[in-house]
Design an enzyme around this catalytic site. Structure first.
Site, PDB file in Angstrom:
ATOM      1  N   TRP A  29       0.853  -1.196   0.000  1.00 40.83           N
ATOM      2  CA  TRP A  29       0.000   0.000   0.000  1.00 40.83           C
ATOM      3  C   TRP A  29       0.888   1.245   0.000  1.00 40.83           C
ATOM      4  O   TRP A  29       1.859   1.313   0.758  1.00 40.83           O
ATOM      5  CB  TRP A  29      -0.900  -0.010   1.241  1.00 40.83           C
ATOM      6  CG  TRP A  29      -1.795   1.174   1.343  1.00 40.83           C
ATOM      7  CD1 TRP A  29      -2.682   1.620   0.407  1.00 40.83           C
ATOM      8  CD2 TRP A  29      -1.895   2.070   2.461  1.00 40.83           C
ATOM      9  NE1 TRP A  29      -3.329   2.733   0.869  1.00 40.83           N
ATOM     10  CE2 TRP A  29      -2.866   3.042   2.130  1.00 40.83           C
ATOM     11  CE3 TRP A  29      -1.273   2.148   3.708  1.00 40.83           C
ATOM     12  CZ2 TRP A  29      -3.226   4.075   2.993  1.00 40.83           C
ATOM     13  CZ3 TRP A  29      -1.625   3.182   4.567  1.00 40.83           C
ATOM     14  CH2 TRP A  29      -2.591   4.126   4.204  1.00 40.83           C
ATOM     15  N   ASP A  87       1.899  -8.654  -0.900  1.00 44.26           N
ATOM     16  CA  ASP A  87       0.485  -8.316  -0.721  1.00 44.26           C
ATOM     17  C   ASP A  87       0.135  -7.062  -1.515  1.00 44.26           C
ATOM     18  O   ASP A  87       0.662  -5.985  -1.245  1.00 44.26           O
ATOM     19  CB  ASP A  87       0.211  -8.075   0.774  1.00 44.26           C
ATOM     20  CG  ASP A  87      -1.260  -7.852   1.027  1.00 44.26           C
ATOM     21  OD1 ASP A  87      -1.997  -8.841   1.115  1.00 44.26           O
ATOM     22  OD2 ASP A  87      -1.667  -6.675   1.110  1.00 44.26           O
ATOM     23  N   TYR A 100      -4.798  -0.149  -4.547  1.00 43.47           N
ATOM     24  CA  TYR A 100      -3.535   0.548  -4.267  1.00 43.47           C
ATOM     25  C   TYR A 100      -3.057   1.341  -5.494  1.00 43.47           C
ATOM     26  O   TYR A 100      -2.156   2.163  -5.384  1.00 43.47           O
ATOM     27  CB  TYR A 100      -2.432  -0.432  -3.845  1.00 43.47           C
ATOM     28  CG  TYR A 100      -2.711  -1.221  -2.577  1.00 43.47           C
ATOM     29  CD1 TYR A 100      -3.771  -0.887  -1.741  1.00 43.47           C
ATOM     30  CD2 TYR A 100      -1.910  -2.297  -2.225  1.00 43.47           C
ATOM     31  CE1 TYR A 100      -4.035  -1.625  -0.583  1.00 43.47           C
ATOM     32  CE2 TYR A 100      -2.164  -3.031  -1.065  1.00 43.47           C
ATOM     33  CZ  TYR A 100      -3.227  -2.693  -0.251  1.00 43.47           C
ATOM     34  OH  TYR A 100      -3.474  -3.419   0.873  1.00 43.47           O
ATOM     35  N   LYS A 133      -6.601  -8.002  -4.218  1.00 44.32           N
ATOM     36  CA  LYS A 133      -7.893  -7.831  -3.523  1.00 44.32           C
ATOM     37  C   LYS A 133      -8.944  -7.200  -4.430  1.00 44.32           C
ATOM     38  O   LYS A 133      -8.619  -6.301  -5.218  1.00 44.32           O
ATOM     39  CB  LYS A 133      -7.710  -6.958  -2.274  1.00 44.32           C
ATOM     40  CG  LYS A 133      -6.562  -7.416  -1.386  1.00 44.32           C
ATOM     41  CD  LYS A 133      -6.501  -6.681  -0.068  1.00 44.32           C
ATOM     42  CE  LYS A 133      -5.207  -7.024   0.656  1.00 44.32           C
ATOM     43  NZ  LYS A 133      -4.058  -6.217   0.237  1.00 44.32           N
ATOM     44  N   HIS A 190     -11.873  -7.114  -0.353  1.00 44.56           N
ATOM     45  CA  HIS A 190     -11.130  -6.084   0.385  1.00 44.56           C
ATOM     46  C   HIS A 190     -11.854  -5.615   1.659  1.00 44.56           C
ATOM     47  O   HIS A 190     -11.222  -5.433   2.702  1.00 44.56           O
ATOM     48  CB  HIS A 190     -10.839  -4.894  -0.539  1.00 44.56           C
ATOM     49  CG  HIS A 190      -9.582  -4.167  -0.196  1.00 44.56           C
ATOM     50  ND1 HIS A 190      -8.726  -3.657  -1.138  1.00 44.56           N
ATOM     51  CD2 HIS A 190      -9.022  -3.861   1.000  1.00 44.56           C
ATOM     52  CE1 HIS A 190      -7.698  -3.067  -0.527  1.00 44.56           C
ATOM     53  NE2 HIS A 190      -7.858  -3.187   0.759  1.00 44.56           N
ATOM     54  N   GLN A 223      -7.739 -11.034   6.519  1.00 46.57           N
ATOM     55  CA  GLN A 223      -6.662 -10.040   6.726  1.00 46.57           C
ATOM     56  C   GLN A 223      -7.280  -8.794   7.352  1.00 46.57           C
ATOM     57  O   GLN A 223      -8.211  -8.218   6.780  1.00 46.57           O
ATOM     58  CB  GLN A 223      -6.005  -9.695   5.383  1.00 46.57           C
ATOM     59  CG  GLN A 223      -4.846  -8.728   5.531  1.00 46.57           C
ATOM     60  CD  GLN A 223      -4.258  -8.253   4.200  1.00 46.57           C
ATOM     61  OE1 GLN A 223      -4.238  -7.066   3.928  1.00 46.57           O
ATOM     62  NE2 GLN A 223      -3.786  -9.160   3.384  1.00 46.57           N
ATOM     63  N   TRP A 262      -2.656  -6.390   8.603  1.00 44.80           N
ATOM     64  CA  TRP A 262      -2.210  -5.197   7.861  1.00 44.80           C
ATOM     65  C   TRP A 262      -1.848  -4.091   8.860  1.00 44.80           C
ATOM     66  O   TRP A 262      -2.344  -4.052   9.963  1.00 44.80           O
ATOM     67  CB  TRP A 262      -3.185  -4.749   6.785  1.00 44.80           C
ATOM     68  CG  TRP A 262      -4.590  -4.313   7.106  1.00 44.80           C
ATOM     69  CD1 TRP A 262      -5.714  -5.078   6.983  1.00 44.80           C
ATOM     70  CD2 TRP A 262      -5.051  -2.998   7.508  1.00 44.80           C
ATOM     71  NE1 TRP A 262      -6.833  -4.341   7.306  1.00 44.80           N
ATOM     72  CE2 TRP A 262      -6.458  -3.056   7.623  1.00 44.80           C
ATOM     73  CE3 TRP A 262      -4.420  -1.796   7.783  1.00 44.80           C
ATOM     74  CZ2 TRP A 262      -7.242  -1.964   7.996  1.00 44.80           C
ATOM     75  CZ3 TRP A 262      -5.194  -0.696   8.162  1.00 44.80           C
ATOM     76  CH2 TRP A 262      -6.580  -0.782   8.267  1.00 44.80           C
ATOM     77  N   PRO A 284       0.978  -3.762  10.604  1.00 45.49           N
ATOM     78  CA  PRO A 284       1.452  -4.331  11.875  1.00 45.49           C
ATOM     79  C   PRO A 284       2.319  -3.367  12.675  1.00 45.49           C
ATOM     80  O   PRO A 284       2.556  -3.599  13.861  1.00 45.49           O
ATOM     81  CB  PRO A 284       2.267  -5.548  11.420  1.00 45.49           C
ATOM     82  CG  PRO A 284       2.717  -5.209  10.029  1.00 45.49           C
ATOM     83  CD  PRO A 284       1.583  -4.414   9.433  1.00 45.49           C
ATOM     84  N   GLY A 329       1.389  -0.190  12.936  1.00 50.35           N
ATOM     85  CA  GLY A 329       0.510   0.965  13.186  1.00 50.35           C
ATOM     86  C   GLY A 329       0.835   2.098  12.237  1.00 50.35           C
ATOM     87  O   GLY A 329       0.861   3.259  12.629  1.00 50.35           O
ATOM     88  N   LYS A 355       4.643  -2.768   5.503  1.00 49.03           N
ATOM     89  CA  LYS A 355       4.918  -2.056   4.255  1.00 49.03           C
ATOM     90  C   LYS A 355       6.195  -1.261   4.450  1.00 49.03           C
ATOM     91  O   LYS A 355       6.386  -0.611   5.495  1.00 49.03           O
ATOM     92  CB  LYS A 355       3.740  -1.134   3.930  1.00 49.03           C
ATOM     93  CG  LYS A 355       3.987  -0.197   2.765  1.00 49.03           C
ATOM     94  CD  LYS A 355       4.216   1.218   3.249  1.00 49.03           C
ATOM     95  CE  LYS A 355       4.980   2.018   2.219  1.00 49.03           C
ATOM     96  NZ  LYS A 355       5.298   3.378   2.677  1.00 49.03           N
ATOM     97  N   SER A 356       7.085  -1.334   3.480  1.00 46.48           N
ATOM     98  CA  SER A 356       8.261  -0.473   3.536  1.00 46.48           C
ATOM     99  C   SER A 356       8.809  -0.259   2.137  1.00 46.48           C
ATOM    100  O   SER A 356       8.796  -1.166   1.301  1.00 46.48           O
ATOM    101  CB  SER A 356       9.344  -1.086   4.427  1.00 46.48           C
ATOM    102  OG  SER A 356      10.478  -0.227   4.419  1.00 46.48           O
TER     103      SER A 356
HETATM  104  P1  A2P Z   1       9.470   3.150   5.150  1.00 48.37           P
HETATM  105  O1  A2P Z   1       8.769   2.891   3.843  1.00 48.37           O
HETATM  106  O2  A2P Z   1      10.337   4.353   5.131  1.00 48.37           O
HETATM  107  O3  A2P Z   1      10.159   1.924   5.693  1.00 48.37           O
HETATM  108  P2  A2P Z   1       2.670  -0.365   8.430  1.00 48.37           P
HETATM  109  O4  A2P Z   1       3.182  -1.563   7.709  1.00 48.37           O
HETATM  110  O5  A2P Z   1       2.254  -0.635   9.832  1.00 48.37           O
HETATM  111  O6  A2P Z   1       1.555   0.332   7.667  1.00 48.37           O
HETATM  112  O7  A2P Z   1       3.870   0.683   8.537  1.00 48.37           O
HETATM  113  C1  A2P Z   1       4.429   1.276   7.388  1.00 48.37           C
HETATM  114  C2  A2P Z   1       5.292   2.441   7.794  1.00 48.37           C
HETATM  115  O8  A2P Z   1       6.336   1.994   8.692  1.00 48.37           O
HETATM  116  C3  A2P Z   1       5.981   3.092   6.633  1.00 48.37           C
HETATM  117  O9  A2P Z   1       5.946   4.488   6.851  1.00 48.37           O
HETATM  118  C4  A2P Z   1       7.403   2.563   6.684  1.00 48.37           C
HETATM  119  O10 A2P Z   1       8.312   3.542   6.198  1.00 48.37           O
HETATM  120  C5  A2P Z   1       7.616   2.336   8.153  1.00 48.37           C
HETATM  121  N1  A2P Z   1       8.521   1.218   8.434  1.00 48.37           N
HETATM  122  C6  A2P Z   1       8.437  -0.053   7.983  1.00 48.37           C
HETATM  123  N2  A2P Z   1       9.398  -0.825   8.507  1.00 48.37           N
HETATM  124  C7  A2P Z   1      10.145  -0.019   9.303  1.00 48.37           C
HETATM  125  C8  A2P Z   1      11.283  -0.228  10.113  1.00 48.37           C
HETATM  126  N3  A2P Z   1      11.863  -1.423  10.218  1.00 48.37           N
HETATM  127  N4  A2P Z   1      11.787   0.846  10.785  1.00 48.37           N
HETATM  128  C9  A2P Z   1      11.203   2.053  10.705  1.00 48.37           C
HETATM  129  N5  A2P Z   1      10.101   2.313   9.953  1.00 48.37           N
HETATM  130  C10 A2P Z   1       9.576   1.284   9.259  1.00 48.37           C
END
Ligand code: A2P
Length: 271
Positions: free
Chosen positions: A11, A34, A39, A64, A97, A156, A182, A184, A186, A225-226
């Site tokens: 996402w 996912d 999206y 989805k 979804h 999910q 989803w 996880p 926050g 998500k990252s």
């Molecule tokens: P980034 O894309 O810069 O890693 P969620 O999965 O709960 O929706 O959270 C997503 C958010 O958490 C994104 O803003 C992501 O930014 C950030 N994030 C994901 N993994 C990490 C991590 N290991 N350390 C810090 N921020 C993280």
């Protein structure tokens, strides 16, 4: 179904970000990706999967069905369009979804039942391997099961410290429905939380890793998500420690501390 214990959420990953994130994820061991029509990044996901060099059969790709496509014919067309945009012959997992809820639809039961018939038909025709739902509360699932031929393999929903949906987890566990989490982390807002920071010092892990491990120890598959390869790598390094029962209980008891906090029953913005 084959179900990795962690997956990559996509996402808000833009085109360029997806093309960095997905190859990075595959490279460090992720196999569950996912995605969703809503999206708006399916074309980017297609390129990113190709760039990753992964063998298709090794990946578990989720997509989805969006809320405006719940009618039988619309759902069939929507899935085919998503497959085309993603450049795939099949999805490993296809999810509804959001449920139609009584707050918005008098005939919510019929809407969800018709949508699920389409999902079953997509599975029957081999366009998707497994089918499931997202954001369904136990009562949505109870009603769905009255007319369903296939039990959803997955539910999910939003799950993270401060948003511990114990009833939904228990309900799914009792029916052999796997839970995927989803947001996880926050949506990233928990990473400076005091309780989690203390635990991160205790376990010598990051707060993100504490959140992910907490989900996994509740038998949920987290989908962080990252867009950042370093975060992506860090988020899968969660198999070398275990939270003690007391620490699980302390996280269970956390008040809402960030994240979407959506209630599928009253949410109207997505309907
Ligand atoms: P980034 O894309 O810069 O890693 P969620 O999965 O709960 O929706 O959270 C997503 C958010 O958490 C994104 O803003 C992501 O930014 C950030 N994030 C994901 N993994 C990490 C991590 N290991 N350390 C810090 N921020 C993280």
């Amino acid at each position: 179904m084959r179900m990795p214990q962690i997956g990559l959420g996509t996402w808000q990953l833009t085109g360029c970000e997806a093309q960095v994130a997905i190859p990075a994820a595959v490279n460090c061991g992720y196999r569950l990706i996912d995605t969703a029509a809503a999206y708006g990044n399916e074309t980017a996901i297609k390129k990113a999967i190709l760039l990753s060099g992964a063998v298709r059969e090794d990946l578990i790709i989720t997509n989805k069905l969006w809320n405006t496509k719940r009618k039988y014919d619309d759902a069939i067309v929507a899935c085919k369009q998503s497959l085309k945009r993603t450049g795939l012959d099949y999805f490993d997992l296809y999810l509804v979804h959001w449920p139609a809820s009584p707050a918005l639809y008098e005939n919510w039961i019929e809407i969800n039942a018709e949508c699920w018939r389409a999902m079953e038909s997509l599975q029957h025709d081999g366009l998707v391997v497994d089918i499931g739902v997202c954001n369904f509360l136990p009562y949505h699932l109870d009603k769905l099961m009255e007319t369903a031929s296939v039990v959803p393999v997955v539910n999910q929903f939003e799950l993270h410290p401060g948003f511990y949906n114990a009833d939904a987890i228990r309900y799914c566990r009792e029916r052999n429905i796997a839970v995927q989490a989803w947001s996880p982390l926050g949506e990233g807002s928990l990473l400076l939380n005091k309780v989690l920071t203390l635990l991160s010092l205790k376990y010598n892990k990051t707060t993100a890793q504490i959140c992910l491990r907490w989900c996994m120890q509740h038998d949920a598959v987290p989908l962080p998500k990252s867009a950042n390869p370093e975060h992506i790598r860090q988020n899968i390094e969660v198999f070398d420690f275990k939270l003690l029962d007391d620490d699980m209980t302390a996280i269970d008891a956390m008040p809402f501390s960030g994240g979407a906090g959506f209630d599928p029953d009253t949410i109207t913005i997505f309907q």
